[in-house]
Design an enzyme around this catalytic site. Structure first.
Site, PDB file in Angstrom:
ATOM      1  CB  THR A 165      -6.003   3.297   5.920  1.00 20.95           C
ATOM      2  OG1 THR A 165      -5.951   4.389   6.836  1.00 20.95           O
ATOM      3  CG2 THR A 165      -4.685   2.581   5.989  1.00 20.95           C
ATOM      4  NE  ARG A 193       3.800  -1.817   3.829  1.00 21.86           N
ATOM      5  CZ  ARG A 193       2.827  -0.995   4.168  1.00 21.86           C
ATOM      6  NH1 ARG A 193       1.587  -1.247   3.777  1.00 21.86           N
ATOM      7  NH2 ARG A 193       3.061   0.081   4.895  1.00 21.86           N
ATOM      8  CB  VAL A 194       1.486  -6.980   6.430  1.00 24.38           C
ATOM      9  CG1 VAL A 194       0.321  -6.611   7.343  1.00 24.38           C
ATOM     10  CG2 VAL A 194       1.140  -8.194   5.572  1.00 24.38           C
ATOM     11  N   GLY A 195       1.280  -3.621   6.456  1.00 25.07           N
ATOM     12  CA  GLY A 195       1.499  -2.416   7.250  1.00 25.07           C
ATOM     13  C   GLY A 195       0.767  -2.477   8.580  1.00 25.07           C
ATOM     14  CG  ASP A 196      -0.996   1.148  10.066  1.00 21.59           C
ATOM     15  OD1 ASP A 196      -2.051   1.609  10.548  1.00 21.59           O
ATOM     16  OD2 ASP A 196      -0.632   1.404   8.907  1.00 21.59           O
ATOM     17  CB  THR A 216      -4.925   7.087   8.036  1.00 17.22           C
ATOM     18  OG1 THR A 216      -4.467   7.060   6.664  1.00 17.22           O
ATOM     19  CG2 THR A 216      -5.077   8.535   8.470  1.00 17.22           C
ATOM     20  N   GLY A 217      -1.826   6.697   7.731  1.00 18.50           N
ATOM     21  CA  GLY A 217      -0.507   7.304   7.553  1.00 18.50           C
ATOM     22  C   GLY A 217       0.527   6.285   7.132  1.00 18.50           C
ATOM     23  CG  HIS A 218       5.372   5.629   6.662  1.00 21.05           C
ATOM     24  ND1 HIS A 218       6.405   5.275   7.492  1.00 21.05           N
ATOM     25  CD2 HIS A 218       5.628   5.076   5.440  1.00 21.05           C
ATOM     26  CE1 HIS A 218       7.272   4.538   6.798  1.00 21.05           C
ATOM     27  NE2 HIS A 218       6.823   4.409   5.564  1.00 21.05           N
ATOM     28  N   GLY A 219       2.538   3.306   7.324  1.00 23.32           N
ATOM     29  CA  GLY A 219       2.318   2.072   8.075  1.00 23.32           C
ATOM     30  C   GLY A 219       3.461   1.629   8.954  1.00 23.32           C
TER      31      GLY A 219
END
EC number: 3.4.19.5
Length: 305
Positions: A165, A193-196, A216-219
């Protein structure tokens, strides 16, 4: 008077190719400088994080705004959130298309609606009504991201899907803190799809009594551990910023095997950057000095003009 400080990140990544590194570093330095100058001119922490993230959304090297990765249909769907530590007001949008700067829409949600979070069509309708220009979706699509999607569909990917991000945290001279985070998500993600990133407490958090963080990273991993709020919880418990970041990132790695990074600032104006991904482009500006790096142990310090 509190010390003005702004910290930015350009996403947790596996490895950034040599030819891109200089462009990425320039983008980060520009974003940190823009954010810091806003603070020096008397702007608020919210102004600074919005300004810094807008620079990164406009830079095609980063996975946000123009340069966002593509979903399974080859389209850009973006998420963003922003928060003011003074009164915990927050704004977020998810699955937005056809706007250049989702972070600007998120701020409008925070300041012009009774809500915290708008999604998809509702967010688009609100953005248009608020005077945010609509742009053709293709304007956000880059050739590099078309190739990324092709490679992902052919299972040829040699990079982490979690391209991260962009984000910023800041403290202004009045002692107010804020965060902003924005993303295009992950390559070949399912429609919707929605992440963090737009989720308050996962993609970021800000509270004047503690500090501010952007992640940031894997949501999906970040969502499961509420990474932003978890990091600030450790700060509340008396840990240093570095210890707090190590603890929350370590928990995410051991519990759900997720990697990522955080940038944070506390109420005293101290700052830290930490990551468990291979690299994380970052920059920080404080006391007339600009700090930046991409890989572990690679920090450069220059004087701000």
């Amino acid at each position: 008077m509190n010390p003005a400080v702004v910290v930015v990140h350009g996403g947790g990544a596996s490895n950034i190719s040599k030819d891109r590194k200089e462009r990425v570093r320039q983008g980060i330095v520009k974003a940190a400088t823009v954010g810091y100058n806003i603070l020096k001119e008397g702007g608020s922490a919210v102004d600074a994080v919005e300004g810094a993230v807008t620079v990164l959304e406009d830079d095609p090297e980063f996975n946000a705004g123009c340069g966002s990765v593509l979903n399974e249909n080859g389209e850009v769907e973006m998420d963003a959130s922003i928060m003011n530590g003074k009164d915990l007001s927050a704004g977020a949008v998810s699955a937005v298309r056809c706007v250049a700067n989702p972070i600007k829409v998120a701020r409008l949600v925070m300041e012009k609606t009774p809500h915290c979070f708008l999604t998809d069509r509702g967010a688009a309708k609100f953005a248009a009504a608020s005077g945010i220009p609509t742009i053709p979706g293709e304007q956000l699509v880059t050739e590099r991201n078309k190739k990324r999607l092709e490679n992902e569909k052919l299972q040829k990917s040699d990079y982490q899907k979690n391209l991260g991000t962009v984000g910023a945290v800041a403290m202004d001279c009045r002692g107010n803190v804020a965060y902003a985070t924005s993303t295009g998500g992950i390559v070949n993600k399912m429609l919707g799809r929605v992440g963090d990133t737009p989720c308050i407490g996962s993609g970021g958090y800000a509270d004047n009594d503690i500090g501010a963080v952007s992640t940031t990273g894997h949501g999906e991993s970040i969502l499961k551990v509420n990474l932003a709020r978890l990091t600030l919880f450790h700060v509340e418990q008396g840990k240093t910023l570095e210890e707090a970041a190590d603890a929350s990132l370590g928990y995410m790695k051991s519990k759900v095997k997720g990697v990522g990074g955080v940038i944070l600032v506390n109420k005293a104006g101290d700052w830290a950057v930490k990551w468990t991904s291979t690299s994380m482009p970052w920059g920080a500006a404080k006391d007339g000095k600009l700090y930046s790096g991409i890989d572990l142990g690679d920090t450069s310090i220059t004087d701000l003009p």
